[in-house]
Design a protein around this motif. Structure first.
Motif, PDB file in Angstrom:
ATOM      1  N   LYS A  54       0.793  -1.222   0.000  1.00  6.23           N
ATOM      2  CA  LYS A  54       0.000   0.000   0.000  1.00  6.23           C
ATOM      3  C   LYS A  54       0.827   1.275   0.000  1.00  6.23           C
ATOM      4  CE  LYS A  54      -3.877  -2.160   2.419  1.00  6.23           C
ATOM      5  NZ  LYS A  54      -4.754  -2.090   3.600  1.00  6.23           N
ATOM      6  N   PHE A  55       2.144   1.181  -0.262  1.00  8.48           N
ATOM      7  CA  PHE A  55       2.929   2.405  -0.203  1.00  8.48           C
ATOM      8  C   PHE A  55       2.442   3.389  -1.265  1.00  8.48           C
ATOM      9  CE2 PHE A  55       5.074   0.427  -3.701  1.00  8.48           C
ATOM     10  CZ  PHE A  55       5.557   1.463  -4.460  1.00  8.48           C
ATOM     11  N   ASN A  56       2.446   4.679  -0.876  1.00  8.44           N
ATOM     12  CA  ASN A  56       1.989   5.763  -1.761  1.00  8.44           C
ATOM     13  C   ASN A  56       0.511   5.668  -2.119  1.00  8.44           C
ATOM     14  OD1 ASN A  56       3.774   7.780  -2.167  1.00  8.44           O
ATOM     15  ND2 ASN A  56       4.497   7.093  -4.151  1.00  8.44           N
ATOM     16  N   THR A  57      -0.269   4.977  -1.299  1.00  8.77           N
ATOM     17  CA  THR A  57      -1.697   4.865  -1.594  1.00  8.77           C
ATOM     18  C   THR A  57      -2.548   5.417  -0.467  1.00  8.77           C
ATOM     19  OG1 THR A  57      -1.786   2.636  -0.654  1.00  8.77           O
ATOM     20  CG2 THR A  57      -1.363   2.822  -3.017  1.00  8.77           C
ATOM     21  N   GLY A  58      -1.932   6.093   0.503  1.00  9.93           N
ATOM     22  CA  GLY A  58      -2.682   6.647   1.620  1.00  9.93           C
ATOM     23  C   GLY A  58      -3.462   7.881   1.215  1.00  9.93           C
ATOM     24  N   SER A  59      -4.152   8.464   2.199  1.00 12.05           N
ATOM     25  CA  SER A  59      -4.988   9.626   1.911  1.00 12.05           C
ATOM     26  C   SER A  59      -4.170  10.836   1.513  1.00 12.05           C
ATOM     27  CB  SER A  59      -5.823   9.966   3.150  1.00 12.05           C
ATOM     28  OG  SER A  59      -4.982  10.226   4.267  1.00 12.05           O
ATOM     29  N   ASP A  60      -2.908  10.893   1.967  1.00 10.60           N
ATOM     30  CA  ASP A  60      -2.065  12.030   1.627  1.00 10.60           C
ATOM     31  C   ASP A  60      -1.181  11.766   0.434  1.00 10.60           C
ATOM     32  OD1 ASP A  60      -0.589  10.111   2.872  1.00 10.60           O
ATOM     33  OD2 ASP A  60       0.673  11.499   4.006  1.00 10.60           O
ATOM     34  N   ALA A  61      -1.420  10.637  -0.264  1.00 12.52           N
ATOM     35  CA  ALA A  61      -0.541  10.288  -1.380  1.00 12.52           C
ATOM     36  C   ALA A  61      -0.629  11.309  -2.500  1.00 12.52           C
ATOM     37  CB  ALA A  61      -0.903   8.888  -1.917  1.00 12.52           C
ATOM     38  N   ALA A  62      -1.836  11.850  -2.733  1.00 14.85           N
ATOM     39  CA  ALA A  62      -1.999  12.808  -3.830  1.00 14.85           C
ATOM     40  C   ALA A  62      -1.192  14.073  -3.586  1.00 14.85           C
ATOM     41  CB  ALA A  62      -3.474  13.153  -3.998  1.00 14.85           C
ATOM     42  N   GLU A  63      -0.937  14.379  -2.296  1.00 14.76           N
ATOM     43  CA  GLU A  63      -0.203  15.592  -1.982  1.00 14.76           C
ATOM     44  C   GLU A  63       1.298  15.367  -1.999  1.00 14.76           C
ATOM     45  OE1 GLU A  63      -1.622  16.854   1.756  1.00 14.76           O
ATOM     46  OE2 GLU A  63      -3.698  17.083   1.125  1.00 14.76           O
ATOM     47  N   THR A  64       1.736  14.124  -1.771  1.00 13.79           N
ATOM     48  CA  THR A  64       3.164  13.865  -1.617  1.00 13.79           C
ATOM     49  C   THR A  64       3.781  13.136  -2.788  1.00 13.79           C
ATOM     50  OG1 THR A  64       2.684  11.784  -0.476  1.00 13.79           O
ATOM     51  CG2 THR A  64       2.882  13.769   0.883  1.00 13.79           C
ATOM     52  N   ALA A  65       2.985  12.571  -3.674  1.00 19.48           N
ATOM     53  CA  ALA A  65       3.562  11.782  -4.756  1.00 19.48           C
ATOM     54  C   ALA A  65       2.661  11.842  -5.980  1.00 19.48           C
ATOM     55  CB  ALA A  65       3.748  10.322  -4.322  1.00 19.48           C
ATOM     56  N   ALA A  66       3.288  11.617  -7.137  1.00 19.34           N
ATOM     57  CA  ALA A  66       2.538  11.650  -8.385  1.00 19.34           C
ATOM     58  C   ALA A  66       2.204  10.252  -8.880  1.00 19.34           C
ATOM     59  CB  ALA A  66       3.344  12.401  -9.448  1.00 19.34           C
ATOM     60  N   PHE A  67       2.573   9.236  -8.111  1.00 22.42           N
ATOM     61  CA  PHE A  67       2.411   7.868  -8.594  1.00 22.42           C
ATOM     62  C   PHE A  67       1.949   6.968  -7.462  1.00 22.42           C
ATOM     63  CE2 PHE A  67       4.629   3.688  -9.086  1.00 22.42           C
ATOM     64  CZ  PHE A  67       3.754   3.173 -10.018  1.00 22.42           C
ATOM     65  N   LYS A  68       0.955   6.140  -7.725  1.00 23.10           N
ATOM     66  CA  LYS A  68       0.474   5.170  -6.759  1.00 23.10           C
ATOM     67  C   LYS A  68       0.654   3.781  -7.340  1.00 23.10           C
ATOM     68  CE  LYS A  68      -3.107   8.304  -5.031  1.00 23.10           C
ATOM     69  NZ  LYS A  68      -4.563   8.475  -4.823  1.00 23.10           N
ATOM     70  N   PHE A  69       1.208   2.880  -6.551  1.00 24.47           N
ATOM     71  CA  PHE A  69       1.406   1.508  -6.998  1.00 24.47           C
ATOM     72  C   PHE A  69       0.459   0.614  -6.221  1.00 24.47           C
ATOM     73  CE2 PHE A  69       3.114  -2.687  -7.278  1.00 24.47           C
ATOM     74  CZ  PHE A  69       3.700  -2.761  -8.529  1.00 24.47           C
ATOM     75  N   ASP A  70      -0.365  -0.136  -6.932  1.00 25.09           N
ATOM     76  CA  ASP A  70      -1.206  -1.138  -6.301  1.00 25.09           C
ATOM     77  C   ASP A  70      -1.319  -2.325  -7.251  1.00 25.09           C
ATOM     78  OD1 ASP A  70      -2.989  -0.368  -8.273  1.00 25.09           O
ATOM     79  OD2 ASP A  70      -4.147   0.921  -6.949  1.00 25.09           O
ATOM     80  N   LYS A  71      -2.212  -3.261  -6.920  1.00 26.73           N
ATOM     81  CA  LYS A  71      -2.286  -4.485  -7.708  1.00 26.73           C
ATOM     82  C   LYS A  71      -2.745  -4.252  -9.137  1.00 26.73           C
ATOM     83  CE  LYS A  71      -4.806  -6.477  -4.508  1.00 26.73           C
ATOM     84  NZ  LYS A  71      -5.596  -7.489  -3.758  1.00 26.73           N
ATOM     85  N   SER A  72      -3.445  -3.151  -9.378  1.00 21.73           N
ATOM     86  CA  SER A  72      -3.884  -2.864 -10.742  1.00 21.73           C
ATOM     87  C   SER A  72      -2.711  -2.559 -11.671  1.00 21.73           C
ATOM     88  CB  SER A  72      -4.865  -1.687 -10.741  1.00 21.73           C
ATOM     89  OG  SER A  72      -4.210  -0.489 -10.347  1.00 21.73           O
ATOM     90  N   CYS A  73      -1.574  -2.198 -11.102  1.00 23.10           N
ATOM     91  CA  CYS A  73      -0.405  -1.874 -11.933  1.00 23.10           C
ATOM     92  C   CYS A  73       0.119  -3.092 -12.684  1.00 23.10           C
ATOM     93  CB  CYS A  73       0.707  -1.270 -11.069  1.00 23.10           C
ATOM     94  SG  CYS A  73       0.324   0.372 -10.414  1.00 23.10           S
ATOM     95  N   PHE A  74      -0.167  -4.296 -12.176  1.00 24.08           N
ATOM     96  CA  PHE A  74       0.322  -5.494 -12.854  1.00 24.08           C
ATOM     97  C   PHE A  74      -0.252  -5.599 -14.266  1.00 24.08           C
ATOM     98  CE2 PHE A  74       0.953  -6.979  -8.410  1.00 24.08           C
ATOM     99  CZ  PHE A  74       2.305  -7.231  -8.490  1.00 24.08           C
ATOM    100  N   THR A  75      -1.514  -5.224 -14.436  1.00 21.18           N
ATOM    101  CA  THR A  75      -2.133  -5.319 -15.752  1.00 21.18           C
ATOM    102  C   THR A  75      -1.659  -4.209 -16.681  1.00 21.18           C
ATOM    103  OG1 THR A  75      -4.044  -4.042 -14.974  1.00 21.18           O
ATOM    104  CG2 THR A  75      -4.172  -6.437 -14.808  1.00 21.18           C
ATOM    105  N   GLN A  76      -1.027  -3.172 -16.133  1.00 21.58           N
ATOM    106  CA  GLN A  76      -0.516  -2.078 -16.949  1.00 21.58           C
ATOM    107  C   GLN A  76       0.949  -2.279 -17.340  1.00 21.58           C
ATOM    108  OE1 GLN A  76      -1.269   1.614 -14.842  1.00 21.58           O
ATOM    109  NE2 GLN A  76      -3.175   0.799 -14.004  1.00 21.58           N
ATOM    110  N   MET A  77       1.586  -3.296 -16.797  1.00 24.81           N
ATOM    111  CA  MET A  77       2.993  -3.537 -17.111  1.00 24.81           C
ATOM    112  C   MET A  77       3.144  -4.093 -18.528  1.00 24.81           C
ATOM    113  SD  MET A  77       4.635  -5.155 -13.635  1.00 24.81           S
ATOM    114  CE  MET A  77       4.816  -4.177 -12.153  1.00 24.81           C
ATOM    115  N   ARG A  78       4.246  -3.736 -19.157  1.00 22.65           N
ATOM    116  CA  ARG A  78       4.566  -4.251 -20.491  1.00 22.65           C
ATOM    117  C   ARG A  78       5.774  -5.168 -20.372  1.00 22.65           C
ATOM    118  NH1 ARG A  78       8.029  -2.221 -24.451  1.00 22.65           N
ATOM    119  NH2 ARG A  78       8.304  -0.305 -23.239  1.00 22.65           N
ATOM    120  N   VAL A  79       5.639  -6.384 -20.877  1.00 27.83           N
ATOM    121  CA  VAL A  79       6.717  -7.360 -20.800  1.00 27.83           C
ATOM    122  C   VAL A  79       7.856  -6.948 -21.727  1.00 27.83           C
ATOM    123  CG1 VAL A  79       7.382  -9.743 -21.282  1.00 27.83           C
ATOM    124  CG2 VAL A  79       5.221  -9.254 -20.108  1.00 27.83           C
ATOM    125  N   ILE A  80       9.056  -6.867 -21.162  1.00 31.81           N
ATOM    126  CA  ILE A  80      10.251  -6.575 -21.957  1.00 31.81           C
ATOM    127  C   ILE A  80      10.895  -7.868 -22.452  1.00 31.81           C
ATOM    128  CG2 ILE A  80      12.520  -5.466 -21.955  1.00 31.81           C
ATOM    129  CD1 ILE A  80      10.187  -3.535 -21.709  1.00 31.81           C
TER     130      ILE A  80
END
Length: 335
Positions: A70-96
């Motif tokens: 859950k890092f960078n996914t808290g309520s203050d994530a929008a204020e402190t970071a431009a990127f959130k990593f969660d399980k949905s990111c797996f489907t957005q990955m591109r295999v190299i």
């Protein structure tokens, strides 16, 4: 002095001034780009246990499963970071591609489409065996049914009042694991629970020790969650490889297990999983990534082995190697 010489001198001075202004504008634009890149790099921060840099001597990997998940996914994530990593990111990955017949190299773009090709591109390395093992394990844990062997006479359990309260609040968990436990409130505290059946699985012998182990697992989870009597779907305490917290996950797709049952399911999943040394097609690697995105806890296998690590920010790596001659050029120069 001829007029033509004066006109030539004025033209040269004007050209020099124009070149100086162009150089200043170029330097300012480059500074702006470097500052933007530095801010983007600062905005994407991975926990130490999530990065290969944590393998270096002297660097502790004290992040918990929940921190990694859950890092960078808290309520203050929008204020402190431009990127959130969660399980949905797996489907957005591109295999190299595949590395060393055991690991998948994948890229995840965290910046906008207008950025340069390497800007905002995060590279990950995924363990093909650990990832497929975890996918199989969660399926086994969800679908496996444990047979019960009824006892001739109910067996009274000797517990502390606190242990008894935990067990009575989670009778369904014990039933799903093959322990039929009933309560008799006419008896004194600590002697109210009676065991009517034991699980039977591949010749393994279960007893009071396994009941205490399951109670301990549930107790540890409740202490970490800070909500006695309730089990959430995540574990906040413990390290990344803390199997007590992992075994206590309780949801529609996961059941808390005694260590014996957990190890049995983990061994079954391990034997059937994709092995290190097997060459994979791109479609097979993409399927592994999709499977990770659908898991309850995809961050490590049931034995504790991490499924993936963050390798590098491609834009930072490109800037750090800028100006270094490629190996071929070095070999030509030395030969």
């Amino acid at each position: 002095v001829r007029m033509a010489d004066l006109e030539a001198a004025v033209a040269r001075r004007r050209a020099a001034a124009a070149n100086a202004k162009l150089a200043q504008a170029s330097a300012a634009a480059k500074a702006v780009q470097e500052e933007a890149a530095r801010q983007r790099a600062a905005a994407v921060q991975f926990p130490s246990s999530f990065s290969l840099s944590s393998l270096n001597a002297g660097e502790g990997a004290s992040a918990s499963i929940d921190e990694v998940a859950k890092f960078n996914t808290g309520s203050d994530a929008a204020e402190t970071a431009a990127f959130k990593f969660d399980k949905s990111c797996f489907t957005q990955m591109r295999v190299i591609g595949q590395f060393n017949l055991g690991f998948i190299i994948a890229a995840l773009r965290t910046g906008g489409e207008q950025q340069a090709e390497a800007d905002g591109l995060q590279l990950f390395i995924i363990d093909q065996h650990a990832s497929d093992e975890k996918f199989r394990f969660e399926g086994l844990n969800r679908e496996s049914k444990i047979d019960r062997q009824p006892l001739i006479t109910p067996h009274p359990l000797q517990l502390t009042p606190a242990q008894e309260a935990i067990a009575e609040a989670n009778l369904e968990v014990f039933r799903l694991n093959g322990f039929d436990v009933s309560a008799d409130h006419t008896r004194p505290p600590g002697r109210r629970l009676r065991l009517a059946s034991l699980p039977t699985c591949q010749g393994m012998v279960f007893g009071d020790k396994d009941i205490h182990d399951l109670i301990y697992t549930l107790e540890e989870s409740e202490v970490e969650q800070g909500r006695p009597g309730q089990l959430a779907t995540g574990a906040r305490g413990g390290g990344l490889l803390d199997m007590t917290s992992h075994r206590a996950l309780w949801s529609a797709g996961s059941i808390p297990r005694p260590s014996k049952v957990w190890q049995l399911l983990a061994c079954r999943a391990c034997r059937g999983a994709i092995m290190i040394g097997k060459a994979l097609r791109v479609a097979e690697m993409e399927r592994i990534l999709r499977n990770l995105g659908g898991l309850q806890q995809p961050w490590n296998c049931p034995h504790g082995r991490p499924t993936l690590r963050h390798l590098v920010d491609a834009s930072v790596a490109r800037k750090s190697t800028h100006g270094s001659p490629p190996l071929a050029a070095i070999l030509r120069a030395s030969g």
